[in-house]
Scaffold this motif. Sequence first.
Motif, PDB file in Angstrom:
ATOM      1  N   ARG A   3      38.326  35.123  38.055  1.00  0.00           N
ATOM      2  CA  ARG A   3      38.418  36.144  37.003  1.00  0.00           C
ATOM      3  C   ARG A   3      37.109  36.944  36.911  1.00  0.00           C
ATOM      4  O   ARG A   3      37.128  38.177  36.789  1.00  0.00           O
ATOM      5  CB  ARG A   3      38.745  35.504  35.657  1.00  0.00           C
ATOM      6  N   SER A   4      35.975  36.257  37.015  1.00  0.00           N
ATOM      7  CA  SER A   4      34.687  36.966  36.929  1.00  0.00           C
ATOM      8  C   SER A   4      34.481  37.867  38.146  1.00  0.00           C
ATOM      9  O   SER A   4      33.864  38.926  38.045  1.00  0.00           O
ATOM     10  CB  SER A   4      33.534  35.977  36.774  1.00  0.00           C
ATOM     11  N   ARG A   5      35.008  37.457  39.286  1.00  0.00           N
ATOM     12  CA  ARG A   5      34.920  38.300  40.480  1.00  0.00           C
ATOM     13  C   ARG A   5      35.801  39.543  40.327  1.00  0.00           C
ATOM     14  O   ARG A   5      35.411  40.639  40.731  1.00  0.00           O
ATOM     15  CB  ARG A   5      35.294  37.511  41.741  1.00  0.00           C
ATOM     16  N   TYR A   6      36.968  39.396  39.723  1.00  0.00           N
ATOM     17  CA  TYR A   6      37.818  40.562  39.453  1.00  0.00           C
ATOM     18  C   TYR A   6      37.048  41.548  38.558  1.00  0.00           C
ATOM     19  O   TYR A   6      37.001  42.745  38.840  1.00  0.00           O
ATOM     20  CB  TYR A   6      39.139  40.151  38.787  1.00  0.00           C
ATOM     21  N   SER A   7      36.435  41.028  37.495  1.00  0.00           N
ATOM     22  CA  SER A   7      35.653  41.904  36.610  1.00  0.00           C
ATOM     23  C   SER A   7      34.511  42.563  37.363  1.00  0.00           C
ATOM     24  O   SER A   7      34.171  43.719  37.098  1.00  0.00           O
ATOM     25  CB  SER A   7      35.108  41.109  35.413  1.00  0.00           C
ATOM     26  N   ALA A   8      33.926  41.846  38.311  1.00  0.00           N
ATOM     27  CA  ALA A   8      32.854  42.433  39.126  1.00  0.00           C
ATOM     28  C   ALA A   8      33.395  43.561  40.006  1.00  0.00           C
ATOM     29  O   ALA A   8      32.701  44.558  40.240  1.00  0.00           O
ATOM     30  CB  ALA A   8      32.183  41.359  39.980  1.00  0.00           C
ATOM     31  N   CYS A  22      39.208  40.827  32.898  1.00  0.00           N
ATOM     32  CA  CYS A  22      39.948  39.792  33.624  1.00  0.00           C
ATOM     33  C   CYS A  22      41.241  39.383  32.936  1.00  0.00           C
ATOM     34  O   CYS A  22      42.001  38.582  33.474  1.00  0.00           O
ATOM     35  CB  CYS A  22      39.068  38.568  33.865  1.00  0.00           C
ATOM     36  N   GLY A  23      41.489  39.907  31.727  1.00  0.00           N
ATOM     37  CA  GLY A  23      42.764  39.658  31.078  1.00  0.00           C
ATOM     38  C   GLY A  23      42.774  38.559  30.024  1.00  0.00           C
ATOM     39  O   GLY A  23      43.821  38.290  29.438  1.00  0.00           O
ATOM     40  N   THR A  24      41.643  37.932  29.761  1.00  0.00           N
ATOM     41  CA  THR A  24      41.613  36.935  28.691  1.00  0.00           C
ATOM     42  C   THR A  24      41.593  37.643  27.341  1.00  0.00           C
ATOM     43  O   THR A  24      41.419  38.859  27.270  1.00  0.00           O
ATOM     44  CB  THR A  24      40.368  36.023  28.789  1.00  0.00           C
ATOM     45  N   ILE A  67      43.691  48.263  37.014  1.00  0.00           N
ATOM     46  CA  ILE A  67      44.673  48.229  35.931  1.00  0.00           C
ATOM     47  C   ILE A  67      44.682  46.880  35.225  1.00  0.00           C
ATOM     48  O   ILE A  67      44.458  46.797  34.022  1.00  0.00           O
ATOM     49  CB  ILE A  67      46.084  48.567  36.455  1.00  0.00           C
ATOM     50  N   ARG A  68      44.955  45.817  35.993  1.00  0.00           N
ATOM     51  CA  ARG A  68      44.978  44.492  35.356  1.00  0.00           C
ATOM     52  C   ARG A  68      45.019  43.392  36.397  1.00  0.00           C
ATOM     53  O   ARG A  68      45.359  43.618  37.559  1.00  0.00           O
ATOM     54  CB  ARG A  68      46.148  44.345  34.404  1.00  0.00           C
ATOM     55  N   ALA A  92      46.181  41.608  41.633  1.00  0.00           N
ATOM     56  CA  ALA A  92      45.215  42.544  41.055  1.00  0.00           C
ATOM     57  C   ALA A  92      45.790  43.950  41.240  1.00  0.00           C
ATOM     58  O   ALA A  92      45.934  44.421  42.366  1.00  0.00           O
ATOM     59  CB  ALA A  92      43.859  42.420  41.741  1.00  0.00           C
ATOM     60  N   TYR A  93      46.150  44.584  40.126  1.00  0.00           N
ATOM     61  CA  TYR A  93      46.782  45.899  40.168  1.00  0.00           C
ATOM     62  C   TYR A  93      45.729  46.994  40.027  1.00  0.00           C
ATOM     63  O   TYR A  93      44.801  46.880  39.223  1.00  0.00           O
ATOM     64  CB  TYR A  93      47.790  46.029  39.022  1.00  0.00           C
ATOM     65  N   PHE A  94      45.902  48.051  40.824  1.00  0.00           N
ATOM     66  CA  PHE A  94      44.978  49.174  40.772  1.00  0.00           C
ATOM     67  C   PHE A  94      45.717  50.455  41.127  1.00  0.00           C
ATOM     68  O   PHE A  94      46.808  50.436  41.696  1.00  0.00           O
ATOM     69  CB  PHE A  94      43.785  48.955  41.709  1.00  0.00           C
TER      70      PHE A  94
END
Length: 128
Positions: free
Chosen positions: A33-38, A5-7, A74-75, A97-99
Amino acid sequence: MNCYCGTNKTYQDCCKVFHLNKGKTETAEQLMRSRYSAFVLADGDYLMATHHSSTRPIKEKKAIVKWAKSVQWIRLEVLETSKGSINDVEGIVTFNAYFFENGKVDVINEKSAFVKENNQWFYLGLSK
């Protein structure tokens, strides 16, 4: 390695905590952020559990997981957070959200709405 998530925290000290406690975050931004990581981990169960029941896309779960696995994440870039703190019951988080997909970099730019019910944050959908 830093969390997806970028932290500056490791995944174990950051989003994994929320993935294991079923999304019990203190803020809307932490949930986002946790959803992005998911998404990075293609964790469809977590994405559904943290999506508000009124807008939860249960029928799309398999397609969401398939797509999340098909791209290279990506990030995450958090652009703005409005409300969504410990004492709020609603919040908005704007992010990119980059991919990498089909040979090119793409980005999801979203202004997401979150709501807190029974002391737990949920993703509601796009903010109006």
